[in-house]
Design a protein around this motif. Structure first.
Motif, PDB file in Angstrom:
ATOM      1  N   SER A  31       0.882  -1.169   0.000  1.00 49.99           N
ATOM      2  CA  SER A  31       0.000   0.000   0.000  1.00 49.99           C
ATOM      3  C   SER A  31       0.912   1.209   0.000  1.00 49.99           C
ATOM      4  O   SER A  31       1.608   1.471   0.982  1.00 49.99           O
ATOM      5  CB  SER A  31      -0.892   0.008   1.240  1.00 49.99           C
ATOM      6  OG  SER A  31      -1.764  -1.092   1.199  1.00 49.99           O
ATOM      7  N   PHE A  52      -1.464   4.912  -3.317  1.00 46.30           N
ATOM      8  CA  PHE A  52      -2.254   4.937  -4.547  1.00 46.30           C
ATOM      9  C   PHE A  52      -3.695   4.581  -4.207  1.00 46.30           C
ATOM     10  O   PHE A  52      -4.006   4.183  -3.091  1.00 46.30           O
ATOM     11  CB  PHE A  52      -1.706   3.930  -5.565  1.00 46.30           C
ATOM     12  CG  PHE A  52      -0.288   4.184  -5.978  1.00 46.30           C
ATOM     13  CD1 PHE A  52       0.104   5.419  -6.472  1.00 46.30           C
ATOM     14  CD2 PHE A  52       0.661   3.191  -5.885  1.00 46.30           C
ATOM     15  CE1 PHE A  52       1.408   5.655  -6.862  1.00 46.30           C
ATOM     16  CE2 PHE A  52       1.972   3.406  -6.270  1.00 46.30           C
ATOM     17  CZ  PHE A  52       2.344   4.648  -6.757  1.00 46.30           C
ATOM     18  N   SER A  53      -4.580   4.662  -5.182  1.00 48.92           N
ATOM     19  CA  SER A  53      -5.983   4.324  -4.963  1.00 48.92           C
ATOM     20  C   SER A  53      -6.186   2.813  -4.908  1.00 48.92           C
ATOM     21  O   SER A  53      -7.278   2.349  -4.618  1.00 48.92           O
ATOM     22  CB  SER A  53      -6.844   4.915  -6.088  1.00 48.92           C
ATOM     23  OG  SER A  53      -6.447   4.360  -7.332  1.00 48.92           O
ATOM     24  N   HIS A  54      -5.137   2.058  -5.183  1.00 51.19           N
ATOM     25  CA  HIS A  54      -5.221   0.600  -5.220  1.00 51.19           C
ATOM     26  C   HIS A  54      -3.939   0.009  -4.624  1.00 51.19           C
ATOM     27  O   HIS A  54      -2.889   0.655  -4.656  1.00 51.19           O
ATOM     28  CB  HIS A  54      -5.358   0.128  -6.672  1.00 51.19           C
ATOM     29  CG  HIS A  54      -4.213   0.578  -7.523  1.00 51.19           C
ATOM     30  ND1 HIS A  54      -4.141   1.867  -8.018  1.00 51.19           N
ATOM     31  CD2 HIS A  54      -3.095  -0.052  -7.937  1.00 51.19           C
ATOM     32  CE1 HIS A  54      -3.023   2.008  -8.716  1.00 51.19           C
ATOM     33  NE2 HIS A  54      -2.362   0.859  -8.677  1.00 51.19           N
TER      34      HIS A  54
END
Length: 186
Positions: free
Chosen positions: A108, A111-113
């Protein structure tokens, strides 16, 4: 002669070396490594003296370079088979973390993912601290593979110079920059 290439590579007693034409196989405590050498480079293994000697066919510049390269690769194979190689990585940032799910490293990085990276079969990844700063150890017998996988992890989010957030090697110093200064008046 190449300064590096002319030095013999010492072979420990518990390591087995097999040379078949231009293919070299080295077996030791931690596994097996293979290397195919350039056709202009000759590799000799003297069982009695327990050392590998690398020779070249010509004194051209490119053959001198291959001579030293081949000797260095063989020396790294010996170290990898006996001790192995490892790189420590730190992931710094609020909410940044790392975990292992099966054969996948999940990062992690803000980012959004989450970022999923498949771990190569000859590499072992250990998460020492999952959260800020997350600490990983990448280890294996092949120096090139350990370095390449470490570089791939670092490339996902390199450390930035303003807050120091991102992925860096342990002990790496990130030169910090001053942010925008508030100007008075106007």
């Amino acid at each position: 002669m190449s300064r590096i290439g002319k030095q013999p590579v010492k072979v420990p007693s518990d390591v087995k070396v097999a040379i078949n034409n231009k293919a070299i196989e080295i077996k030791g405590l931690k596994g097996t490594l293979n290397l195919t050498v350039h056709p202009s480079i000759d590799v000799e293994y003297a069982l009695g003296s327990q050392q590998i000697i690398v020779k070249r066919s010509s004194d051209e510049k490119r053959f001198k370079a291959l001579h030293g390269l081949t000797r260095a690769l063989l020396a790294n194979m010996m170290i990898g088979i006996m001790r192995g190689f490892s790189k420590d990585i730190e992931i710094v940032g609020l909410g940044y973390n790392a975990k292992i799910q099966g054969n996948t490293l999940v990062l992690s990085l803000g980012f959004s993912h989450p970022v999923h990276m498949e771990i190569p079969k000859d590499i072992k990844v250990e998460v020492k601290n999952p959260t800020n700063p997350a600490k990983l150890t990448i280890s294996g017998t092949d120096k090139q593979l350990v370095g390449q996988f470490s570089a791939m992890i670092k490339a996902k989010k390199p450390s930035e110079p303003y807050k120091g957030m991102g992925v860096k090697y342990a002990g790496e110093v990130i030169r910090r920059k001053a942010g925008k200064a508030m100007s008075s008046g106007g």
